[in-house]
Structures are given as C-alpha cells and as structure tokens.
Design an enzyme around this catalytic site. Structure first.
Site, PDB file in Angstrom:
ATOM      1  N   SER A 188      -3.517  -6.235  11.422  1.00 44.37           N
ATOM      2  CA  SER A 188      -4.362  -6.822  10.269  1.00 44.37           C
ATOM      3  C   SER A 188      -4.196  -6.270   8.947  1.00 44.37           C
ATOM      4  CB  SER A 188      -5.774  -6.536  10.726  1.00 44.37           C
ATOM      5  OG  SER A 188      -6.065  -6.583  12.032  1.00 44.37           O
TER       6      SER A 188
ATOM      7  N   ASP B  71      -0.586   4.211   0.834  1.00 42.96           N
ATOM      8  CA  ASP B  71      -1.064   5.352   1.631  1.00 42.96           C
ATOM      9  C   ASP B  71      -0.463   5.237   3.105  1.00 42.96           C
ATOM     10  OD1 ASP B  71      -2.452   2.771   2.139  1.00 42.96           O
ATOM     11  OD2 ASP B  71      -4.274   3.735   2.935  1.00 42.96           O
TER      12      ASP B  71
ATOM     13  N   HIS C 217       2.470   3.851  12.647  1.00 41.85           N
ATOM     14  CA  HIS C 217       1.175   4.575  13.261  1.00 41.85           C
ATOM     15  C   HIS C 217       1.447   5.768  14.207  1.00 41.85           C
ATOM     16  CE1 HIS C 217      -1.743   1.250  11.540  1.00 41.85           C
ATOM     17  NE2 HIS C 217      -0.595   1.464  10.732  1.00 41.85           N
TER      18      HIS C 217
ATOM     19  N   HIS D 176       0.781  -1.251  -0.004  1.00 35.21           N
ATOM     20  CA  HIS D 176      -0.071   0.014   0.031  1.00 35.21           C
ATOM     21  C   HIS D 176       0.782   1.443   0.093  1.00 35.21           C
ATOM     22  CE1 HIS D 176       0.315   0.586   4.457  1.00 35.21           C
ATOM     23  NE2 HIS D 176       0.453  -0.457   4.655  1.00 35.21           N
TER      24      HIS D 176
ATOM     25  N   GLU E  67      -5.535   1.163   2.280  1.00 37.53           N
ATOM     26  CA  GLU E  67      -5.161  -0.057   3.338  1.00 37.53           C
ATOM     27  C   GLU E  67      -5.479   0.678   4.853  1.00 37.53           C
ATOM     28  OE1 GLU E  67      -3.300  -2.991   6.015  1.00 37.53           O
ATOM     29  OE2 GLU E  67      -2.947  -0.829   5.757  1.00 37.53           O
TER      30      GLU E  67
ATOM     31  N   ARG F  67      -9.810  -7.033  17.824  1.00 34.45           N
ATOM     32  CA  ARG F  67      -8.974  -7.886  16.890  1.00 34.45           C
ATOM     33  C   ARG F  67      -9.397  -9.200  17.162  1.00 34.45           C
ATOM     34  NH1 ARG F  67      -5.224  -4.695  13.555  1.00 34.45           N
ATOM     35  NH2 ARG F  67      -5.022  -2.927  14.923  1.00 34.45           N
TER      36      ARG F  67
HETATM   37  N1  BES Z   1       1.151  -3.058   8.345  1.00 34.38           N
HETATM   38  C1  BES Z   1      -0.029  -3.108   8.987  1.00 34.38           C
HETATM   39  C2  BES Z   1      -0.389  -4.366   9.298  1.00 34.38           C
HETATM   40  C3  BES Z   1       0.582  -5.316  10.459  1.00 34.38           C
HETATM   41  C4  BES Z   1       0.716  -4.562  11.610  1.00 34.38           C
HETATM   42  C5  BES Z   1       0.786  -6.548  10.180  1.00 34.38           C
HETATM   43  C6  BES Z   1       1.446  -5.237  12.589  1.00 34.38           C
HETATM   44  C7  BES Z   1       1.571  -7.112  11.233  1.00 34.38           C
HETATM   45  C8  BES Z   1       1.763  -6.510  12.407  1.00 34.38           C
HETATM   46  C9  BES Z   1      -1.113  -2.246   8.324  1.00 34.38           C
HETATM   47  O1  BES Z   1      -0.792  -1.369   7.577  1.00 34.38           O
HETATM   48  C10 BES Z   1      -2.292  -1.882   9.328  1.00 34.38           C
HETATM   49  O2  BES Z   1      -1.727  -1.165   9.906  1.00 34.38           O
HETATM   50  N2  BES Z   1      -3.385  -2.233   9.287  1.00 34.38           N
HETATM   51  C11 BES Z   1      -4.625  -2.028   9.873  1.00 34.38           C
HETATM   52  C12 BES Z   1      -5.691  -2.465   9.213  1.00 34.38           C
HETATM   53  C13 BES Z   1      -7.073  -1.863   9.493  1.00 34.38           C
HETATM   54  C14 BES Z   1      -6.890  -0.508   9.126  1.00 34.38           C
HETATM   55  C15 BES Z   1      -8.135  -2.617   9.053  1.00 34.38           C
HETATM   56  C16 BES Z   1      -4.355  -2.535  11.314  1.00 34.38           C
HETATM   57  O3  BES Z   1      -3.957  -3.326  11.701  1.00 34.38           O
HETATM   58  O4  BES Z   1      -5.017  -1.649  12.307  1.00 34.38           O
HETATM   59 ZN    ZN Z   2       0.842  -1.284   6.497  1.00 33.38          ZN
END
Ligand code: BES
Ligand code: ZN
Length: 456
Positions: A399, A88, A427, A86, A153, A328
């Site tokens: 996720s 973004d 984040h 992604h 994403e 989760r």
């Molecule tokens: N890169 C992350 C997913 C991730 C985080 C995988 C930690 C493994 C370990 C992804 O960009 C993300 O933050 N996804 C969101 C998804 C949500 C907005 C539906 C998340 O996990 O909060």
């Molecule tokens: Zn990510």
C-alpha cells in the site's frame, strides 16, 4: 538524450558513494528517539535537491515530519511531473540478523545492503541522479518537475492528505511518478497499475486486574490469551474466507482479462516457496498466488502478545492479551466502511468475560488505474529502453496511501515505476537493492521524463 545516458554511465561509482551517505541516516519514523535523524534526513534531501539544480527547495512543516519540496518549472508547454517518494524508513529490529550494519551501506555480490536501500531512499535517489544528469548536460529537463518527499510514509502518512489539500496550487501537475515498489522478478521489469489499501487495529483484552495463579483461578476465570486466540481463529474459515459480515460486499471481481494476463506471467510457485522457506502455500480457495496477493483482500495478525514468554515455565493466567491485526483492501472496499464492519464484528464476538479495547490505527485506500493510460504506457517504454526488455504490467499487494489521494484531490494518475525486487527484504533484516537495477533505474528515470514530455 545520449549525452545524458553517457553522464549516468560515467558517474555510476560516484552515485553509490553519495547514496551511502543518504542511507547512513537512521530516519526511522516509527521511533521517537530518531526524530532528530528524521529531521536531519529531510535536510539532507533538501541539500541534495539544491545540489542537483532543483529550485524553490524547502522544508514544509506539518504536524509531523516535514515534507521536502523542490521544483524545476522551466519547460513551458511541457507536461509537469509530480514526483513522490519517502525519506523515512522502517525500524531495523531484529538487529542481530543483519549481516552488515543497517545504516552502513555495504555492496556485496552486486547488492546494496542497507535499511532504506530499496524502500525507498535508493529509488528516490535514482530520480535525483536522473534530474542531475539532465540539468548538468543540457541545463534543462524534458518536462517540468515538482518533487515532494514525505517523512511519514512508513507510519501511515497521517499528515500528508492535509498537506496536499493545503497546497493544491503548488502541486498542479499532469502525472505523479513514484518509485517505491518492486519489479516483477529479477530481469523482468514491470509497471504496477494497482495497490491494495489497508486498515490496521490493535485489540486489547483484559480478563482480570492482575495476573492470576493458574491453579487457584484456572478453570473459573476466562483467560484473555485464550479468548483472543478464539476470536482471531473465527476470523477466517478453513478455505481462507474472511468471516466479517459484509467484508466482501464491495470487492471488485477480478476481470477475466487480468486473470489471463497474470496466468501468463513468469511466476514460479516453487521458487516463491523456496525463496522464503514456505512449506506449503495457503490462501482463499479458487485463486492463484498472484490473484491472492494482488486482487483479493486479507485479514492478518501482525503481532500477538500475552502471558509468560520467557525461558522455562510459569503457571499463570495473564491479565491481558493484545493483538495487532490488519486487513489489506482491494477496489472498491473503503477503509472506513471496513473498519466499521470489523469493529462491530469484534464487539459482537467478544464474550462478557473480558474487557475489550479496540483502537484503529493507520490505513489507506486501495488504488488502481487503467494500464492503457498514456502515462503508464510512456513508463513502459522508458523502462523497456532502460532495461532492454519489455515490461510486464502488474498489481502489487502493498500500500502507498497517498496514491488514491493524488487521484481524488488533484485528479492525477500515478505511474508506479519501481525497480526493487520481490526478495529485497523491505521491512526486514538485510534489505537490499540490486546495484544493476539501481543503475538501470537512473537511466530509465532519465528516459521516463522524455517519454512523458513526448505524450504531449
Ligand atoms: N514501498 C512500500 C509499498 C509497497 C510494498 C508497494 C510492496 C508495492 C509492493 C511502502 O513503503 C510501504 O511499506 N507501505 C506500507 C503502508 C502502510 C504503513 C500504510 C505498507 O504497505 O505496509
Ligand atoms: Zn516505501
């Protein structure tokens, strides 16, 4: 293959400069004022994909942000890799906590600091450079490749499932490769074989049509901030067990084999606490920290808002209170079912003294694959060659909603080939990607395509 790795070693510094221009684009999908930047970032990806030699590169419109597509299909008989990433990124607030500007990538102590460095631009860029190295040196890739890059994403991939259903033919492949996760620890490469799912809600309570004087009304009128706190407090018992009826019905129990394997991973609880300033850990009774984050579901409050929060004191009964909450999920919980159970439970425990509005937001299904799957094993060999150490096999608590869609709609297994670190500050302020891991990631990605080709 040696000439490909030589090329990567020689070009190491150039990669950093190019990555900086990718990271300079504030492609924050959550904020409408950045819509132009998101679009500019999609264009940047498309230009880069053409530069490195991918073909049929184009932006595919969706009701939201465009998907960037490109492919190279010149290896008849070889497997096809579908790469997903992604472009973004998350918002940057609180900005004052950044030590260098989030969109001016800065290398300090061997770390690339910028929003998106780890999640996910830096990791996408590793694959661009791995493809470039193969094509520049050998004019071919070991396997066929299709790239899809998403721009939504971080806001729940609302349009991606439809995109995948509508383009099934163009997305035919043998395996999905994703680099959007951390490795287990610094110096401990890993391959991830499971992710949690997610359901997200906003709860709004209203207790009166306007804020009320807490002297004239307090004691006779329910305070929505208080009611909301009580409702949230009821969601878990003291042992951390979630009290939504039926919540655990479909939770797949942790396998003894996994429990054992995870217990032998080099996880240091004290370091974990110290790294993140956590006074004492808390989680469901009877599970270790890794089990709690990888294999057990959660209920969390992501945000709370009500009443007077400025300096000083104001005697008021707030008219409204709001909470953002999410859960989760783990295999075999289904987000729709959990959403129904949650909503019913919230309605059930909301007293008649307040008006409730409950809004479901984004989410995604949990995902897990068998780690003896030949592609997962191929990824393990690639990362071992790239990082000089045998990987550990992990699950993660985060996720990536589309992973289950790849499985269900295209019948494809996914390989999660991430080189971030647990303290990458995804984040959060001061997001970073280790420059050495980035470089090792480019090399490992180049090897991964060979290893996947060799499975046939
Ligand atoms: N890169 C992350 C997913 C991730 C985080 C995988 C930690 C493994 C370990 C992804 O960009 C993300 O933050 N996804 C969101 C998804 C949500 C907005 C539906 C998340 O996990 O909060
Ligand atoms: Zn990510």
């Amino acid at each position: 293959m040696d000439n490909v790795i030589d090329f990567i070693n020689v070009n190491r510094e150039r990669y950093l400069e190019e990555l900086k221009s990718f990271l300079a684009i504030p492609s924050i999908s959550a904020l409408p004022q950045h819509a132009g930047d998101v679009r500019r970032c999609a264009d940047w990806c498309a230009d880069e994909m053409r530069r490195i030699g991918l073909q049929n590169v184009r932006l595919v419109a969706t009701p939201g942000n465009p998907v960037v597509y490109g492919d190279w299909l010149g290896a008849p008989g070889a497997p096809t890799i579908l790469f997903y990433g992604h472009y973004d990124v998350q918002p940057v607030d609180p900005l004052e906590l950044w030590e260098s500007p989030p969109f001016e990538a800065t290398v300090r102590d061997g770390e690339i600091y910028a929003r998106g460095s780890a999640d996910d631009k830096g990791q996408v860029f590793m694959h661009f450079k791995a493809v470039e190295a193969h094509l520049k040196q050998n004019a071919r890739l070991p396997a066929n490749m299709r790239f899809i890059l998403e721009g939504e994403e971080e806001v729940g991939s609302a349009n991606l499932d439809d995109f995948i259903r509508a383009h099934k033919d163009e997305l035919q492949a043998d395996v999905v490769v994703i680099s959007d996760s951390p490795m287990f620890a610094r110096g401990v490469p890993s391959i991830c074989y499971g992710l949690r799912g997610l359901v997200y809600f906003q709860i709004d309570l209203r207790g009166s049509s306007t804020d009320l004087h807490s002297g004239s009304f307090g004691g006779a009128v329910a305070n929505p901030a208080f009611v909301l706190s009580q409702m949230i407090a009821q969601m878990k018992d003291r042992g951390g067990r979630i009290r939504i009826p039926g919540f655990y019905d479909d939770v797949a129990p942790l396998q003894e084999e996994e429990r054992k394997a995870w217990a032998s991973l080099p996880f240091n609880e004290k370091k974990f606490r110290n790294d993140f300033g956590i006074p004492k850990l808390f989680g469901a009774t009877g599970y270790t920290t890794l089990e709690r984050t990888w294999a057990r579901p959660t209920f969390e409050v992501n945000g709370l808002l009500s009443g007077f929060t400025g300096e000083g004191a104001k005697t008021v009964l707030p008219a409204v209170a709001m909470a953002k909450v999410s859960m989760r999920l783990v295999p075999n919980q289904h987000p729709d079912k959990i959403a129904e159970l949650f909503e019913a439970h919230v309605r059930d425990i909301t007293p008649k003294t307040v008006e409730l509005k409950i809004t479901r937001m984004h989410g995604g299904k949990p995902w897990m694959t068998a780690y003896d799957n030949p592609f997962v094993q191929a990824a393990g060999r690639a990362i071992e060659k790239g990082f000089g150490r045998k990987p550990v096999f992990t699950r993660e608590g985060g996720s990536i909603p589309v992973v289950s869609t790849f499985q269900e709609e295209l019948g494809l297994p996914s390989v999660l080939f991430g080189v971030g670190l647990p303290d990458e500050n995804a984040h959060a302020p001061n997001e970073k990607l280790d420059a050495g891991n980035f470089h090792g990631g480019v090399i490992s990605a180049a090897i991964l395509y060979e290893e996947i080709a060799a499975t046939r």
